[in-house]
Design a protein around this motif. Structure first.
Motif, PDB file in Angstrom:
ATOM      1  N   ILE A 150       3.793   7.848  -6.549  1.00 21.87           N
ATOM      2  CA  ILE A 150       4.794   7.656  -5.494  1.00 21.87           C
ATOM      3  C   ILE A 150       5.710   6.566  -6.015  1.00 21.87           C
ATOM      4  CG2 ILE A 150       5.188   6.876  -3.104  1.00 21.87           C
ATOM      5  CD1 ILE A 150       3.698   9.584  -3.263  1.00 21.87           C
ATOM      6  N   TRP A 151       6.990   6.880  -6.106  1.00 19.77           N
ATOM      7  CA  TRP A 151       7.966   5.878  -6.549  1.00 19.77           C
ATOM      8  C   TRP A 151       8.631   5.245  -5.336  1.00 19.77           C
ATOM      9  CZ3 TRP A 151       8.376   4.795 -11.705  1.00 19.77           C
ATOM     10  CH2 TRP A 151       7.927   5.764 -12.621  1.00 19.77           C
TER      11      TRP A 151
ATOM     12  N   LEU B 106       0.827  -1.218   0.000  1.00 13.65           N
ATOM     13  CA  LEU B 106       0.000   0.000   0.000  1.00 13.65           C
ATOM     14  C   LEU B 106       0.861   1.268   0.000  1.00 13.65           C
ATOM     15  CD1 LEU B 106      -3.071   0.936   0.309  1.00 13.65           C
ATOM     16  CD2 LEU B 106      -2.384   1.500   2.652  1.00 13.65           C
ATOM     17  N   THR B 107       0.841   2.003  -1.107  1.00 12.70           N
ATOM     18  CA  THR B 107       1.458   3.340  -1.119  1.00 12.70           C
ATOM     19  C   THR B 107       0.410   4.387  -1.486  1.00 12.70           C
ATOM     20  OG1 THR B 107       2.212   3.008  -3.399  1.00 12.70           O
ATOM     21  CG2 THR B 107       3.816   2.568  -1.644  1.00 12.70           C
ATOM     22  N   ARG B 108      -0.844   3.965  -1.465  1.00  7.92           N
ATOM     23  CA  ARG B 108      -1.907   4.895  -1.849  1.00  7.92           C
ATOM     24  C   ARG B 108      -2.087   6.022  -0.823  1.00  7.92           C
ATOM     25  NH1 ARG B 108      -5.567   4.464  -5.841  1.00  7.92           N
ATOM     26  NH2 ARG B 108      -6.900   6.291  -5.897  1.00  7.92           N
TER      27      ARG B 108
ATOM     28  N   SER C  10       0.882   2.103  -6.821  1.00  7.25           N
ATOM     29  CA  SER C  10       0.819   0.909  -5.985  1.00  7.25           C
ATOM     30  C   SER C  10       2.204   0.274  -5.963  1.00  7.25           C
ATOM     31  CB  SER C  10      -0.221  -0.078  -6.543  1.00  7.25           C
ATOM     32  OG  SER C  10      -0.398  -1.139  -5.620  1.00  7.25           O
ATOM     33  N   GLY C  11       2.540  -0.323  -4.825  1.00  4.84           N
ATOM     34  CA  GLY C  11       3.799  -1.053  -4.742  1.00  4.84           C
ATOM     35  C   GLY C  11       3.605  -2.409  -5.393  1.00  4.84           C
ATOM     36  N   VAL C  12       4.239  -2.614  -6.533  1.00  4.94           N
ATOM     37  CA  VAL C  12       4.013  -3.872  -7.270  1.00  4.94           C
ATOM     38  C   VAL C  12       5.352  -4.511  -7.663  1.00  4.94           C
ATOM     39  CG1 VAL C  12       1.686  -3.316  -8.087  1.00  4.94           C
ATOM     40  CG2 VAL C  12       3.656  -2.598  -9.445  1.00  4.94           C
ATOM     41  N   TYR C  13       5.261  -5.743  -8.098  1.00  4.63           N
ATOM     42  CA  TYR C  13       6.459  -6.528  -8.431  1.00  4.63           C
ATOM     43  C   TYR C  13       7.131  -5.918  -9.664  1.00  4.63           C
ATOM     44  CZ  TYR C  13       9.178 -10.857  -8.801  1.00  4.63           C
ATOM     45  OH  TYR C  13      10.185 -11.786  -8.835  1.00  4.63           O
TER      46      TYR C  13
ATOM     47  N   VAL D 156       9.523  -5.200  -4.700  1.00 10.84           N
ATOM     48  CA  VAL D 156       8.183  -4.573  -4.760  1.00 10.84           C
ATOM     49  C   VAL D 156       8.383  -3.073  -4.612  1.00 10.84           C
ATOM     50  CG1 VAL D 156       5.958  -4.348  -3.588  1.00 10.84           C
ATOM     51  CG2 VAL D 156       6.950  -6.622  -3.967  1.00 10.84           C
ATOM     52  N   PHE D 157       7.993  -2.339  -5.642  1.00  9.63           N
ATOM     53  CA  PHE D 157       8.357  -0.932  -5.794  1.00  9.63           C
ATOM     54  C   PHE D 157       7.109  -0.164  -6.228  1.00  9.63           C
ATOM     55  CE2 PHE D 157      10.663   2.602  -7.758  1.00  9.63           C
ATOM     56  CZ  PHE D 157      11.872   2.651  -7.068  1.00  9.63           C
ATOM     57  N   SER D 158       6.860   0.958  -5.630  1.00  9.83           N
ATOM     58  CA  SER D 158       5.660   1.720  -6.024  1.00  9.83           C
ATOM     59  C   SER D 158       5.885   2.399  -7.375  1.00  9.83           C
ATOM     60  CB  SER D 158       5.338   2.756  -4.954  1.00  9.83           C
ATOM     61  OG  SER D 158       4.144   3.411  -5.284  1.00  9.83           O
TER      62      SER D 158
END
Ligand code: NDP
Ligand code: OAA
Length: 439
Positions: free
Chosen positions: A275-276, A247-249, A357-360, A373-375
């Motif tokens: 958001i990176w 969650l980076t929302r 979103s923090g994703v693969y 896992v990086f936004s």
């Protein structure tokens, strides 16, 4: 008042949810008091449900209220408020979905669960089953949460179950919202936090792998959420890595708020905010690609010094600033941001916009290291999946900062190698690795 007692076996209990899916069209008229009869506790799980197995009750029409014989089939406010329009509505209801929430007795969940049950997340035609994961220490509190859900009379909430074993609680879940995690205590090293919470997420990943829907979507909130999400997905090879989110929302929402404040506009004018990176103080709130009223945020705000310094730091440390005022970390706004994150996956992204979103990272188009896992900026067509947005500008300023947050995540990954199946852990975390809530 007569209430039917039932004590199903474990397999009957397990089959309840599938029965529920076929019952949803007529269920609004069922006896609500009977709802929360605890079933036999299988494997530490307890199910609160709205009908007994093999006891499908006939819908109760309003005129039956005064018939003493039928009173036990109809409960208080539900009898009074039941009307045919509501029954009409149930005809268009979708198939029931199972949603697991961990840390369900915690502060964030206390806001989130009621939003989920109200229909504001998955929509007014989507009945849901809530599966709440707690622990020995929180079991009574979980019962209290279930009682509050019961007393809220949410028509879309068809089933509530509570348990302390993720292998029970995650059975057949389509969504897993992983919130529970140990907060960092005084004197605890970041590496210690990564290890303790990492073990929770390794176990939960294994449980998801074994019993969740093969296409389950997993949102990791418990901190450090990016690395916890990585651990979780590595332990759940049966579920696509793409389905895991950190969650980076909340950070995106915080950034939008600050940009709106500075520009003197309402925040609905702010879009395209990325958001990176990590949900930590190294995160990079991207003002270069952000828009205000459809124009580049830089052209509207015209204050590069503020954007590069005050804005960035404010977003990175917003969690800590809030803790200083409140004495506790963001809970309501985090719950809202979880709602936003889910809605972004189940509704089409507005044209030209995106969400963070923090994703693969594997296969990402930005040159960010693979296998973390990086936004990043994502778009969805509303089917629960997403794609990465390609047409974003990354200038030297952004690249330098993205490298820093990437380095932090790579260090966190080395620190949890024992939990991701990649050998011995080696912890060389940068000194400034902090959660947004830490000062
Ligand atoms: N990604 C983001 O944007 C944000 C993330 N967070 C993170 O979300 C998480 C939950 O926050 P919040 O709901 O406010 O926290 P709470 O302290 O209110 O609840 C956390 C829950 O975690 C569970 N937990 C699991 N393991 C432990 C343990 N070893 N010790 C203590 N509790 C444990 C507890 O439930 P049980 O006993 O049932 O296991 C507890 O109810 C935290 O990790 C927080 O840092 C917070 C804000 C924003
Ligand atoms: O640090 C914390 O626990 C809270 C947090 O993540 C935030 O506020 O962003």
């Amino acid at each position: 008042m007569a209430v039917a007692e039932f004590t199903p076996t474990y397999s009957e209990t397990r089959s309840l949810s599938s029965q529920f899916s076929s019952l949803t069209k007529t269920r609004l008229s069922y006896n609500r008091l009977n709802l929360l009869r605890p079933l036999q506790k299988p494997h530490n799980a307890r199910v609160f449900c709205s009908v007994a197995p093999n006891q499908v009750q006939a819908p109760v029409a309003p005129q039956q209220i005064d018939n003493p014989k039928s009173k036990h089939e109809c409960f208080g406010v539900f009898c009074v408020t039941y009307d045919l329009k509501a029954e009409e509505q149930t005809k268009s209801w979708k198939k029931l979905i199972n949603i697991a929430v961990s840390g369900a007795a915690g502060m964030i969940s206390n806001h989130l669960l009621f939003k989920l049950a109200s229909g504001e997340v998955f929509g007014p035609d989507q009945p849901i089953a809530l599966k709440l994961l707690g622990s020995e220490r929180s079991f009574e509190a979980l019962e209290g949460v279930a009682m509050e859900l019961e007393d809220s009379l949410y028509p879309l909430l068809r089933e509530v179950s509570i348990g302390i074993d993720p292998y029970d609680v995650f059975q057949d879940v389509e969504w897993a919202l992983l919130i529970g995690a140990k907060p960092r205590g005084p004197g605890m090293e970041r590496a210690g936090l990564l290890d303790i919470n990492g073990q929770i997420f390794a176990e939960q990943g294994k449980a998801l792998n074994a019993v969740a829907s093969r296409n389950a979507k997993v949102i990791v909130v418990g901190n450090p959420c990016n690395t916890n999400a990585l651990i979780c997905l590595k332990n759940a090879p049966n579920i696509p890595a793409k389905n895991f989110h950190a969650l980076t929302r909340l950070d995106e929402n915080r950034a939008k708020c600050q940009l709106a404040l500075k520009a003197g506009v309402f925040y609905d004018k702010v879009s395209n905010v990325t958001i990176w990176g990590n949900h930590s103080t190294t995160q990079v709130p991207d003002f270069l690609n952000a828009k205000i009223g459809g124009l580049p945020a830089k052209d509207v705000i015209k204050d590069n010094h503020w954007l590069e310094n005050e804005f960035t730091e404010k977003v990175q440390k917003r969690g800590g600033a809030l803790i200083k005022k409140w004495g506790r970390s963001s809970a309501a706004s985090t719950a809202v941001s979880i709602v936003d994150a889910i809605r972004s996956l189940v509704t089409p992204t507005p044209k030209g916009d995106w969400f963070s979103s923090g994703v693969y990272t594997s296969g990402n188009p930005y040159g960010i290291a693979e296998d973390i896992v990086f936004s990043m900026p994502c778009r969805s067509d509303g089917n629960g999946d997403y794609e990465l947005v390609k047409d974003v500008i990354i200038d030297d300023y952004l690249r330098e900062r993205i490298k820093k947050t990437e380095a932090e995540l790579l260090a966190e990954k080395r620190c949890v190698a024992h939990l991701t199946g990649e050998g011995n852990a080696f912890c060389d975390l940068p000194e400034d690795t902090m959660l947004p809530g830490e000062q």
